[in-house]
Design an enzyme around this catalytic site. Sequence first.
Site, PDB file in Angstrom:
ATOM      1  N   GLU A  39       0.816  -1.212   0.000  1.00 22.01           N
ATOM      2  CA  GLU A  39       0.000   0.000   0.000  1.00 22.01           C
ATOM      3  C   GLU A  39       0.858   1.273   0.000  1.00 22.01           C
ATOM      4  OE1 GLU A  39      -3.290   0.542  -0.349  1.00 22.01           O
ATOM      5  OE2 GLU A  39      -2.818   2.667  -0.187  1.00 22.01           O
ATOM      6  N   THR A  83      -5.925   1.474  -5.429  1.00 17.51           N
ATOM      7  CA  THR A  83      -5.476   0.078  -5.298  1.00 17.51           C
ATOM      8  C   THR A  83      -6.153  -0.812  -6.344  1.00 17.51           C
ATOM      9  OG1 THR A  83      -5.349   0.368  -2.901  1.00 17.51           O
ATOM     10  CG2 THR A  83      -5.157  -1.870  -3.729  1.00 17.51           C
ATOM     11  N   HIS A 198      -1.324   3.298   4.774  1.00 16.88           N
ATOM     12  CA  HIS A 198      -2.400   3.983   4.046  1.00 16.88           C
ATOM     13  C   HIS A 198      -2.579   5.381   4.640  1.00 16.88           C
ATOM     14  CE1 HIS A 198      -6.297   4.895   2.325  1.00 16.88           C
ATOM     15  NE2 HIS A 198      -6.182   3.836   1.546  1.00 16.88           N
ATOM     16  N   ASP A 257       1.512  -0.015  -4.906  1.00 15.06           N
ATOM     17  CA  ASP A 257       0.290   0.056  -5.719  1.00 15.06           C
ATOM     18  C   ASP A 257       0.091   1.420  -6.384  1.00 15.06           C
ATOM     19  OD1 ASP A 257      -0.440   1.342  -3.321  1.00 15.06           O
ATOM     20  OD2 ASP A 257      -2.394   0.365  -3.168  1.00 15.06           O
ATOM     21  N   HIS A 258       0.482   2.498  -5.697  1.00 15.79           N
ATOM     22  CA  HIS A 258       0.296   3.857  -6.244  1.00 15.79           C
ATOM     23  C   HIS A 258       0.998   4.808  -5.306  1.00 15.79           C
ATOM     24  CE1 HIS A 258      -2.643   4.215  -3.057  1.00 15.79           C
ATOM     25  NE2 HIS A 258      -3.250   3.142  -3.524  1.00 15.79           N
TER      26      HIS A 258
HETATM   27  C1  GP9 Z   1      -8.730  -0.813   0.690  1.00 14.58           C
HETATM   28  C2  GP9 Z   1      -7.313  -0.725   0.319  1.00 14.58           C
HETATM   29  C3  GP9 Z   1      -6.904   0.701   0.112  1.00 14.58           C
HETATM   30  O1  GP9 Z   1      -9.227  -2.099   0.700  1.00 14.58           O
HETATM   31  O2  GP9 Z   1      -7.040  -1.496  -0.780  1.00 14.58           O
HETATM   32  O3  GP9 Z   1      -7.505   1.220  -1.003  1.00 14.58           O
HETATM   33  P1  GP9 Z   1      -7.003   2.571  -1.671  1.00 14.58           P
HETATM   34  O4  GP9 Z   1      -7.646   3.690  -0.897  1.00 14.58           O
HETATM   35  O5  GP9 Z   1      -5.522   2.633  -1.552  1.00 14.58           O
HETATM   36  O6  GP9 Z   1      -7.458   2.479  -3.074  1.00 14.58           O
HETATM   37 MN    MN Z   2      -3.858   1.601  -2.168  1.00 16.72          MN
END
Ligand code: GP9
Ligand code: MN
Length: 423
Positions: A39, A83, A198, A257-258
């Site tokens: 994340e 994500t 996150h 992921d980003h």
């Molecule tokens: C939520 C997690 C985070 O299940 O994958 O999502 P995001 O906010 O990063 O898209």
């Molecule tokens: Mn994410």
Amino acid sequence: DGNELPEIKEYVKTKVQSDGKSPLYGIAEDKNLIFISAESMQSFVINSKMKGEVITPFLNSLVKDDSTFYFKNFYHQTQQGKTSDSEFLLENSLYPLSRGAVFFTHGQNEYHALPEILNQENYYTSVYHSNNKSFWNRDQMYKSLGYDHFYGEKAFEVTKENSIGWGLEDKAFFEQSMKYLQAQKEPFYTKFITLTNHFPFEIPKDKASIEKFDSNSRTLNNYFQTVRYTDEALEQFFNQLKESGLYKDSVIVIMGDHYGISENHNKAMAKYLGKDEITPYDHVQLQRVPLFIHIPGYDKGKVMSEVSGQIDLKPTLLHMLGVSTKNDIYFGNDLFRDDRKDFTAFRNGDFVSDQYVSTGGVCYQRQSGEPVNINQNVNEETKQKDPCKSITEQVEKELGYSDDIIYGDLFRFIDFSKSGISK
Ligand code: GP9
Ligand code: MN
């Protein structure tokens, strides 16, 4: 009715795919594939320090490890679906949409995704992520992608003590996953999605191993602590994989992921990077996320500097597993091939190529970050000399084809099982 398909197939055959095999083709045949979506992990924390402290000691050790390929110019290509967009890119090697999340808007489409393909190769496929199953419409989309099982929040024991921010902390997440993982039929393809790093990156003091940064952005100040936490969780997971015996029979991929730090924090980011400001060129470079491909037992890993992106994973991973993608339709390239398409495209039409970075209509030299000097007040003929122009045209074409596939649900019209895809 699928009228666009012949043109798209032709494009993929001539501009994306190539015959012949990469040197790593089949290296992971019949091995487990453990994919970890980290994340909000950005590349700028790797091999870097904050207040004199190393931020990601474990990941840094992986960079140096002979069993690892580390891609330092690997870009995320996500849009509003965050994500879920990164998952979409990984599984399909198609582009996410320019608005909304394709996981929501086209969760019932026909896909020809990694899990479905690997199921046919006798792989068991699963996802582990401790969040509500319907978040990002995952429960629906994972069925469309072909996953056998989704271990969501209910599969885990989540308490106040083992939660941080959005939910179950990464260390407990991996720890609790081990019993399920060890019970899975091998070979398997399993995707883990971490959560602790996150936004807003808050972590209790007693779970933080490094200091906060000092800037006008609380978000960036916090970020280093949750990044380090996830780094520790990954180290613990590697150790647990080794103890369980699964490690040596697996290939382990870790991908950011980003971005975690948006451009709203540019001032603080400039302070951290020791720059006067974050230019549009810098902003593109900050979209790099780490990619590690770790192959236990292999000893010729190295740092790869090729420009690459999330769209490249599906063909790369399938080829490593010895699965042909000959008649498949996708837009990425095997990361271990030399004859790759020369650009990584972003959803907004910007791109990075070996030589150039194109953003906001400006073409920059990739190495120096200097804008390419284009004489604007001249005739059309001179304008053609913008070296980014021809790539931009191909980028737009490709994004359009990917959109056609999604909006038209075009894979309905293809029977991939009869298209000769096999080992
Ligand atoms: C939520 C997690 C985070 O299940 O994958 O999502 P995001 O906010 O990063 O898209
Ligand atoms: Mn994410």
